[in-house]
Design an enzyme around this catalytic site. Sequence first.
Site, PDB file in Angstrom:
ATOM      1  N   ASP A 495      45.095  68.599  31.144  1.00  0.00           N
ATOM      2  CA  ASP A 495      43.745  68.112  31.428  1.00  0.00           C
ATOM      3  C   ASP A 495      43.570  66.626  31.183  1.00  0.00           C
ATOM      4  O   ASP A 495      42.577  66.038  31.587  1.00  0.00           O
ATOM      5  CB  ASP A 495      42.754  68.820  30.495  1.00  0.00           C
ATOM      6  CG  ASP A 495      42.268  70.120  31.070  1.00  0.00           C
ATOM      7  OD1 ASP A 495      42.284  70.251  32.288  1.00  0.00           O
ATOM      8  OD2 ASP A 495      41.871  70.986  30.276  1.00  0.00           O
TER       9      ASP A 495
HETATM   10  C1  BGC Z   1      41.277  67.945  25.466  1.00  0.00           C
HETATM   11  C2  BGC Z   1      42.114  68.927  26.203  1.00  0.00           C
HETATM   12  C3  BGC Z   1      41.217  69.942  26.826  1.00  0.00           C
HETATM   13  C4  BGC Z   1      40.145  69.284  27.643  1.00  0.00           C
HETATM   14  C5  BGC Z   1      39.219  70.333  28.196  1.00  0.00           C
HETATM   15  C6  BGC Z   1      40.288  67.340  26.395  1.00  0.00           C
HETATM   16  O1  BGC Z   1      39.528  66.423  25.730  1.00  0.00           O
HETATM   17  O2  BGC Z   1      42.100  66.982  24.902  1.00  0.00           O
HETATM   18  O3  BGC Z   1      43.052  69.539  25.372  1.00  0.00           O
HETATM   19  O4  BGC Z   1      41.950  70.772  27.661  1.00  0.00           O
HETATM   20  O5  BGC Z   1      39.453  68.328  26.914  1.00  0.00           O
HETATM   21  O6  BGC Z   1      37.905  70.005  28.289  1.00  0.00           O
HETATM   22  C1  NOJ Z   2      43.311  73.084  26.809  1.00  0.00           C
HETATM   23  C2  NOJ Z   2      42.707  73.639  28.038  1.00  0.00           C
HETATM   24  O1  NOJ Z   2      41.961  74.784  27.731  1.00  0.00           O
HETATM   25  C3  NOJ Z   2      43.739  73.984  29.066  1.00  0.00           C
HETATM   26  O2  NOJ Z   2      43.139  74.377  30.258  1.00  0.00           O
HETATM   27  C4  NOJ Z   2      44.659  72.821  29.286  1.00  0.00           C
HETATM   28  O3  NOJ Z   2      45.631  73.242  30.162  1.00  0.00           O
HETATM   29  C5  NOJ Z   2      45.246  72.319  27.995  1.00  0.00           C
HETATM   30  N1  NOJ Z   2      44.202  72.001  27.098  1.00  0.00           N
HETATM   31  C6  NOJ Z   2      46.155  71.116  28.184  1.00  0.00           C
HETATM   32  O4  NOJ Z   2      45.450  69.967  28.463  1.00  0.00           O
END
Ligand code: BGC
Ligand code: NOJ
Length: 822
Positions: A495
């Site tokens: 993400d």
């Molecule tokens: C986080 C990620 C997460 C994403 C989802 C980001 O700020 O670092 O791990 O998947 O937000 O909203």
């Molecule tokens: C947490 C999120 O829930 C997931 O969708 C994502 O793939 C991982 N973070 C990695 O960024």
Amino acid sequence: MIGGNSRRKADAMNPYGHFDDAAREYVINRPDTPLPWLNYLGQDDFFGLCTNTAGGYSFWKDAKLRRLTRYRYNNMPMDMGGRYLYVRHNGTVWNPGWKPMKAALDRYECRHGLGYTRITGAKDGIETEVLFFVPPGENVEIWKTTVRNTTGKPQRVSLFSFAEFCLFEALNDMNNYQRTYSIGEVEVEGSAIYHKTEYRERRDHYTLFACTRPVAGFDTSRDAFVGVHNGLHEPQAVLAGRVTNSRAFGWNPIGAHQVDLELAPGASETFSFLLAYVEQGEPKFDAPFVINKTKGRALLEKYRTAAAVDAAFADLGHLWKGLLGACQVTCPDANINRMANTWNQYQCMATFNLSRSASMFETGIGRGMGFRDSNQDILGFVHMIPERAKARILDLAATQLSDGTCFHQYQPLTKKGNAEIGGDFYDDHLWLILSTCAYIKESGDRSILDAPVGYADKPGSRDTLLHHLETSIAYTLSHRGPHGLPLIGHADWNDCLNLNCFSKEPNESFQCAGDVKGSKAESVMIAGLFLQASREMQQLYAWLGRKTEAAGMAGHYAEMLKVIETQAWDGAWYLRAFDAASKPVGSAKNTEGQIFIESQGWCVLGGAGRDNGRAAQALESVHKRLFTPDGIILQQPAYSEYHLELGEITSYPPGVKENAGIFCHNNAWIHLALCQLGQGDRALEYYLSICPSAKEEQIETYRCEPYVYAQMIAGRDAVCAGEAKNSWLTGTAAWTLVAVTQGILGVSADYDGLRIDPCISTKWPSFEVTRRFRGTEYHIVVRNPDGISRGVKQMTVNGKILAGNVVPLAKSGRVEVEVTLG
Ligand code: BGC
Ligand code: NOJ
């Protein structure tokens, strides 16, 4: 004595607690754990978060839209507010779970079990034990309470309960006080407190907090019970020894009971508090302003006796015994036995139910059910209750749009896509193929493919699930960049790798900002995932006897494989992506972020690099550059500066989260990839490197619960290397279960039987797995006389030698499978 401020040095392996494997419980003996250690109550619709000091809250189905009790995140102390009982005895006030009073206890024990938490506290000869659980299929949380007098003298004890009601919509409850301070309403009937805010208008539900025993009094006004200037560690009514029978009128409604006990020497009394969610329906009222309490009363009647409560608790035990019975393991590694048999499966239930919505790190407001998250969660859950997986798959598919993209999240109560977050994460749709195929392999139920599911942007449309899967494949094929690789959109699985965002504006979200239309940024990880998805589709079509479609998928697979091998190989590993300017990301040519884990995982899992040695080379590069004793780092070297063209990943300090943290989720992809290449010793070593139960010896550093996976462990670049964060709701749960059961132990559901293909440590002489599959129990014994990792030499099924390594479907009963590696 327990309590006080000084943190004892680790004088045992884990000074805070230990596993009780026989009871399937984690036992905590010190309340001041390095972080609040959480458990979940509930398995169907009613859920509660419950920490080892009884902190947490409850909700029905949706932590945002049906929040029943309040919780203040980021509080001081960190975990404050919950299911509190106050014991007043000889002028002292204490809590069995230590908080909020934090009075020193003579004994404290918290047992987190499967769907329940039992907290016992003792002081000055009074012992109070509380068992919190939600009976299967019910919308009530039971706090079964026993107060014992362990002294030789009669004792008078007053017990006070406390729950703070949330006015159902959790966000509004937190930020709209000009309204919420004026609408709170309750009714009291005997010991039953009905929280009915907004019932007169658009709600037909209420929260009920009651005691199964007559009470000496109650409070429903927070100001009366706690006091305007007081905290929960100094509740005015408890300190005074008397509740005030207050009636909340606006402000903050709570439920509090006072129970006065006279206990003879050695005597005890048992009763329960019940916290229920009731949808009353019509007629809503008995009289003007008086709500219809029929259902609430019936519930109280049902659980009035200790026998009924005990029977409900026994049901919960049977439920879990049955669920876990679908897969049980006996192998030479104690951590695998512990995690795979109990805790990892248990965590998979939580991630299946809650996605990433409500934990100590997720507020229940920000995120609902994630599209990619839930599809992956199904992979670790489907063997337990395939029917629920099916329903979830259909809910998810209904949030896909007709072009193939998906709402990234949806709200569990409404099942509507979350428009604020939107879509355009170009990996999302492919995960639907993985979950659907896993479901069909587990259940044999091909009818799901014909299930009518509309697209979210075409109300009333009734295409089939199979149509959704084909749309998903078509989307990736038709949205590719200059190298022929899939476009990335806002982000793929990572993400925080936001290649189209270019954000200079601190007030915007990296995930939502940035115009992805006309983007050129490509993802090698999606390409690898596409290999897997198109191969799954090919196998599915082949099984369905649809040869033309199967051949078509094989063609797509081959074409994407060619693109990967010609465009995405960096020399010693697979590139991660091409940015918007078509510059490589995750290349030796970069100064930082030279090698990423995700593309190694998915390219190898998808079958790239098999004939040319690249798969092995890529994994060797992972070993050299990314592996540490605490797990595999997401990428190296960590980014030391913010890169506009890379986005959020470069916003994190080096060593945490996606910027070179150990993101446990993707570690399991490498475990599986190693298994596919037959590297069993390394697969086990990697598995143990992130395994929470193996972290007990370093718990002061690790800090999170040692019984469930955390999303992240800080990498070596971080000041706090080895510290875990974001425990419980992470895709790590499902993927590690898949890695250990299907990769290492090598037992996986397939269309026409159980496939047996272990990849174990060369030191293992043997192991056993019992797997319930389509109504039959398969008892599988694997022997390893030559001390190898992978390769089935011989397999017998009920004593008969069978060619190959797929155990055919049996009609019923129990099947004995003996496997010899060699
Ligand atoms: C986080 C990620 C997460 C994403 C989802 C980001 O700020 O670092 O791990 O998947 O937000 O909203
Ligand atoms: C947490 C999120 O829930 C997931 O969708 C994502 O793939 C991982 N973070 C990695 O960024």
